[in-house]
Scaffold this motif. Sequence first.
Motif, PDB file in Angstrom:
ATOM      1  N   GLY A  47       0.809  -1.780   0.179  1.00 14.33           N
ATOM      2  CA  GLY A  47       0.137   0.118   0.016  1.00 14.33           C
ATOM      3  C   GLY A  47       0.936   1.168  -0.284  1.00 14.33           C
ATOM      4  N   VAL A  48       0.647   1.755  -0.870  1.00  8.89           N
ATOM      5  CA  VAL A  48       1.589   3.166  -0.912  1.00  8.89           C
ATOM      6  C   VAL A  48       1.228   3.773  -0.562  1.00  8.89           C
ATOM      7  N   SER A  49      -0.387   4.252  -0.571  1.00 12.66           N
ATOM      8  CA  SER A  49      -1.095   5.809  -0.034  1.00 12.66           C
ATOM      9  C   SER A  49      -2.950   5.595  -0.081  1.00 12.66           C
ATOM     10  N   CYS A  50      -3.501   5.754   0.819  1.00 18.10           N
ATOM     11  CA  CYS A  50      -4.703   5.084   0.389  1.00 18.10           C
ATOM     12  C   CYS A  50      -5.732   6.559   1.381  1.00 18.10           C
ATOM     13  N   ILE A  51      -6.345   6.577   0.392  1.00 18.56           N
ATOM     14  CA  ILE A  51      -7.981   8.016   0.880  1.00 18.56           C
ATOM     15  C   ILE A  51      -8.994   7.106   1.887  1.00 18.56           C
ATOM     16  N   SER A  52      -9.609   7.280   2.671  1.00 18.61           N
ATOM     17  CA  SER A  52     -10.536   6.635   2.969  1.00 18.61           C
ATOM     18  C   SER A  52     -12.008   7.409   2.964  1.00 18.61           C
ATOM     19  N   SER A  53     -12.832   6.293   2.836  1.00 19.37           N
ATOM     20  CA  SER A  53     -13.956   7.201   1.864  1.00 19.37           C
ATOM     21  C   SER A  53     -14.943   8.444   2.484  1.00 19.37           C
ATOM     22  N   SER A  54     -14.926   8.066   3.847  1.00 18.00           N
ATOM     23  CA  SER A  54     -16.248   8.438   4.786  1.00 18.00           C
ATOM     24  C   SER A  54     -15.556   9.783   5.580  1.00 18.00           C
ATOM     25  N   ASP A  55     -13.869  10.267   6.191  1.00 19.21           N
ATOM     26  CA  ASP A  55     -13.730  11.518   6.466  1.00 19.21           C
ATOM     27  C   ASP A  55     -12.568  12.056   5.145  1.00 19.21           C
ATOM     28  N   GLY A  56     -12.283  10.883   3.942  1.00 22.32           N
ATOM     29  CA  GLY A  56     -10.691  11.617   3.659  1.00 22.32           C
ATOM     30  C   GLY A  56      -9.614  11.428   4.516  1.00 22.32           C
ATOM     31  N   SER A  57      -9.623  10.608   5.306  1.00 27.01           N
ATOM     32  CA  SER A  57      -8.201  10.326   6.362  1.00 27.01           C
ATOM     33  C   SER A  57      -7.242  10.495   5.404  1.00 27.01           C
ATOM     34  N   THR A  58      -5.876   9.165   4.688  1.00 24.95           N
ATOM     35  CA  THR A  58      -4.876   9.453   4.361  1.00 24.95           C
ATOM     36  C   THR A  58      -3.732   8.546   5.083  1.00 24.95           C
ATOM     37  N   PHE A 111      -4.778  -2.555   2.664  1.00 22.49           N
ATOM     38  CA  PHE A 111      -4.692  -3.749   2.401  1.00 22.49           C
ATOM     39  C   PHE A 111      -5.921  -3.429   1.061  1.00 22.49           C
ATOM     40  N   GLY A 112      -4.966  -3.777  -0.713  1.00 18.13           N
ATOM     41  CA  GLY A 112      -5.919  -4.155  -1.029  1.00 18.13           C
ATOM     42  C   GLY A 112      -6.952  -4.855  -0.743  1.00 18.13           C
ATOM     43  N   ALA A 113      -8.538  -4.497  -1.605  1.00 20.17           N
ATOM     44  CA  ALA A 113      -9.526  -5.360  -1.610  1.00 20.17           C
ATOM     45  C   ALA A 113     -10.010  -5.708  -2.856  1.00 20.17           C
ATOM     46  N   ASP A 114     -11.265  -5.996  -3.072  1.00 15.74           N
ATOM     47  CA  ASP A 114     -12.406  -6.548  -4.230  1.00 15.74           C
ATOM     48  C   ASP A 114     -11.790  -6.100  -5.308  1.00 15.74           C
TER      49      ASP A 114
END
Length: 126
Positions: A47-58, A111-114
């Motif tokens: 996982g290089v970088s991820c962003i949350s759908s709910s609050d945009g946390s990274t 982690f990558g999902a579906d």
Amino acid sequence: QVQLVESGGGLVQPGGSLRLSCAASANTLDYYNIGWFRQVPGKGREGVSCISSSDGSTYYADSVKGRFTISRDKNKNTVYLQMNNLKPEDTDIYYCATALMAHVPEGIECFGADYWGKGTLVTVSS
């Protein structure tokens, strides 16, 4: 079904910049965390970088902190990865995917999902 299409990869010199785009199907960003992943020899997709759908946390991998920035535009259904000060070791295929963001004792992990895109190649070389 969620569809993800990456773009923006290419050849760049060390120290240069690229902006990757992940175009998602309608409303995907309202329901799914989105992450950028790359292959790690001997392990798996990091996982290089991820962003949350709910609050945009990274989330950012230690190796890219201070250099990469993830962002989103919900109206365009697009997630971006701004990559600055690129290094040769950043060379990889970068995948966009729906993501699980987990809080663990060591900190947040991603982690990558579906759902996955097919990837876009980033080559950092002089």
